[in-house]
Design a protein around this motif. Structure first.
Motif, PDB file in Angstrom:
ATOM      1  N   UNK A  96       0.854  -1.085  -0.030  1.00 54.45           N
ATOM      2  CA  UNK A  96       0.096   0.067   0.098  1.00 54.45           C
ATOM      3  C   UNK A  96       0.839   1.207  -0.107  1.00 54.45           C
ATOM      4  N   UNK A  97       0.385   2.320  -0.381  1.00 54.75           N
ATOM      5  CA  UNK A  97       0.863   3.676  -0.347  1.00 54.75           C
ATOM      6  C   UNK A  97       0.527   4.094   0.958  1.00 54.75           C
ATOM      7  N   UNK A  98       1.218   3.726   1.977  1.00 58.19           N
ATOM      8  CA  UNK A  98       1.087   4.306   3.631  1.00 58.19           C
ATOM      9  C   UNK A  98       1.456   5.594   3.650  1.00 58.19           C
ATOM     10  N   UNK A  99       0.659   6.670   4.143  1.00 63.62           N
ATOM     11  CA  UNK A  99       0.924   8.099   4.184  1.00 63.62           C
ATOM     12  C   UNK A  99       0.804   8.506   5.723  1.00 63.62           C
ATOM     13  N   UNK A 100       1.771   9.076   6.182  1.00 65.85           N
ATOM     14  CA  UNK A 100       2.027   9.672   7.681  1.00 65.85           C
ATOM     15  C   UNK A 100       1.875  10.990   7.597  1.00 65.85           C
ATOM     16  N   UNK A 101       1.112  11.703   8.325  1.00 65.57           N
ATOM     17  CA  UNK A 101       1.011  13.189   8.638  1.00 65.57           C
ATOM     18  C   UNK A 101       2.530  13.532   9.102  1.00 65.57           C
ATOM     19  N   UNK A 102       3.166  14.735   8.658  1.00 69.38           N
ATOM     20  CA  UNK A 102       4.348  14.963   9.317  1.00 69.38           C
ATOM     21  C   UNK A 102       4.228  15.384  10.737  1.00 69.38           C
ATOM     22  N   UNK A 103       5.328  15.355  11.334  1.00 69.64           N
ATOM     23  CA  UNK A 103       5.457  15.588  12.647  1.00 69.64           C
ATOM     24  C   UNK A 103       5.381  17.172  12.810  1.00 69.64           C
ATOM     25  N   UNK A 157      15.543   6.446   7.064  1.00 70.65           N
ATOM     26  CA  UNK A 157      15.161   7.640   6.070  1.00 70.65           C
ATOM     27  C   UNK A 157      13.683   8.111   5.985  1.00 70.65           C
ATOM     28  N   UNK A 158      12.778   7.087   5.964  1.00 69.79           N
ATOM     29  CA  UNK A 158      11.399   7.549   5.982  1.00 69.79           C
ATOM     30  C   UNK A 158      11.071   8.181   7.213  1.00 69.79           C
ATOM     31  N   UNK A 159      11.364   7.794   8.436  1.00 72.94           N
ATOM     32  CA  UNK A 159      10.936   8.327   9.687  1.00 72.94           C
ATOM     33  C   UNK A 159      11.642   9.969   9.739  1.00 72.94           C
ATOM     34  N   UNK A 160      12.755   9.946   8.912  1.00 71.27           N
ATOM     35  CA  UNK A 160      13.325  11.400   9.161  1.00 71.27           C
ATOM     36  C   UNK A 160      12.678  12.353   8.132  1.00 71.27           C
ATOM     37  N   UNK A 161      12.103  11.676   7.196  1.00 73.20           N
ATOM     38  CA  UNK A 161      11.169  12.610   6.400  1.00 73.20           C
ATOM     39  C   UNK A 161       9.720  12.989   6.960  1.00 73.20           C
ATOM     40  N   UNK A 162       9.274  12.009   7.809  1.00 72.05           N
ATOM     41  CA  UNK A 162       8.264  12.258   8.566  1.00 72.05           C
ATOM     42  C   UNK A 162       8.493  13.451   9.479  1.00 72.05           C
ATOM     43  N   UNK A 163       9.697  13.600  10.072  1.00 79.25           N
ATOM     44  CA  UNK A 163      10.081  14.307  11.227  1.00 79.25           C
ATOM     45  C   UNK A 163      10.602  15.588  10.583  1.00 79.25           C
TER      46      UNK A 163
END
Length: 165
Positions: A96-103, A157-163
């Motif tokens: 899936x294309x999982x989407x996270x709201x930015x921090x 890297x993904x978590x850094x983009x979210x943050x």
């Protein structure tokens, strides 16, 4: 991965409100997870199937967790795709294309980050599948170790983009 408590997981979310964290449902098998064979903990909420969670401990012991949203059923594509974290190729319904709201304020303003992740967060087991021994892969165990390192790097890297880093 070190075993994490429910409290540690709940306190590590960077992009979720207190009420969203309070409502999260841990995986059904949380008390019997095989923590030694995990680089990350990911699961779909059993009561809210379009909601997922990704928890990742860094090498320095800090734990980061994000709340994710899956696409509605009609938004999925009919093609094979590659999970961006484990790099396993799956049939059309397995990623899936999982989407996270930015921090922080950016997320409160509606900004999001998305990436393709296994629908049921099977990345830990996918990277551990040994390839057949051949000229290209003379040491299948080394290939698995490289895949595990890649999974950790891409998750970080993904978590850094979210943050927003």
């Amino acid at each position: 991965m070190q075993q994490l408590s429910a409290q540690k997981i709940r306190s590590s979310f960077v992009n979720a409100s207190r009420s969203e964290v309070a409502k999260l449902n841990l995986p059904k098998d949380f008390d019997s997870l095989n923590w030694e064979n995990m680089e990350l903990l990911g699961w779909r909420d059993p009561k809210m199937p379009l909601r997922g969670y990704l928890v990742f401990p860094s090498d320095d012991g800090k734990v980061t967790a994000v709340l994710l949203r899956a696409p509605e059923a009609g938004a999925r594509k009919n093609r094979s795709v590659l999970c961006e974290l484990c790099r396993a190729v799956h049939a059309k319904n397995d990623v899936f294309l999982w989407v996270a709201r930015r921090a922080g304020q950016s997320g409160r303003d509606g900004n999001t980050v998305g990436t393709l992740i296994c629908a049921d967060f099977d990345c830990n087991s996918n990277v551990r599948v040994e390839p057949p021994k051949n000229e290209i892969n003379p040491d299948p165990a080394a290939v698995v170790l490289d895949r595990i390192d890649g999974l950790k790097d891409r998750t970080r890297q993904f978590l850094e983009r979210v943050q927003g880093r």
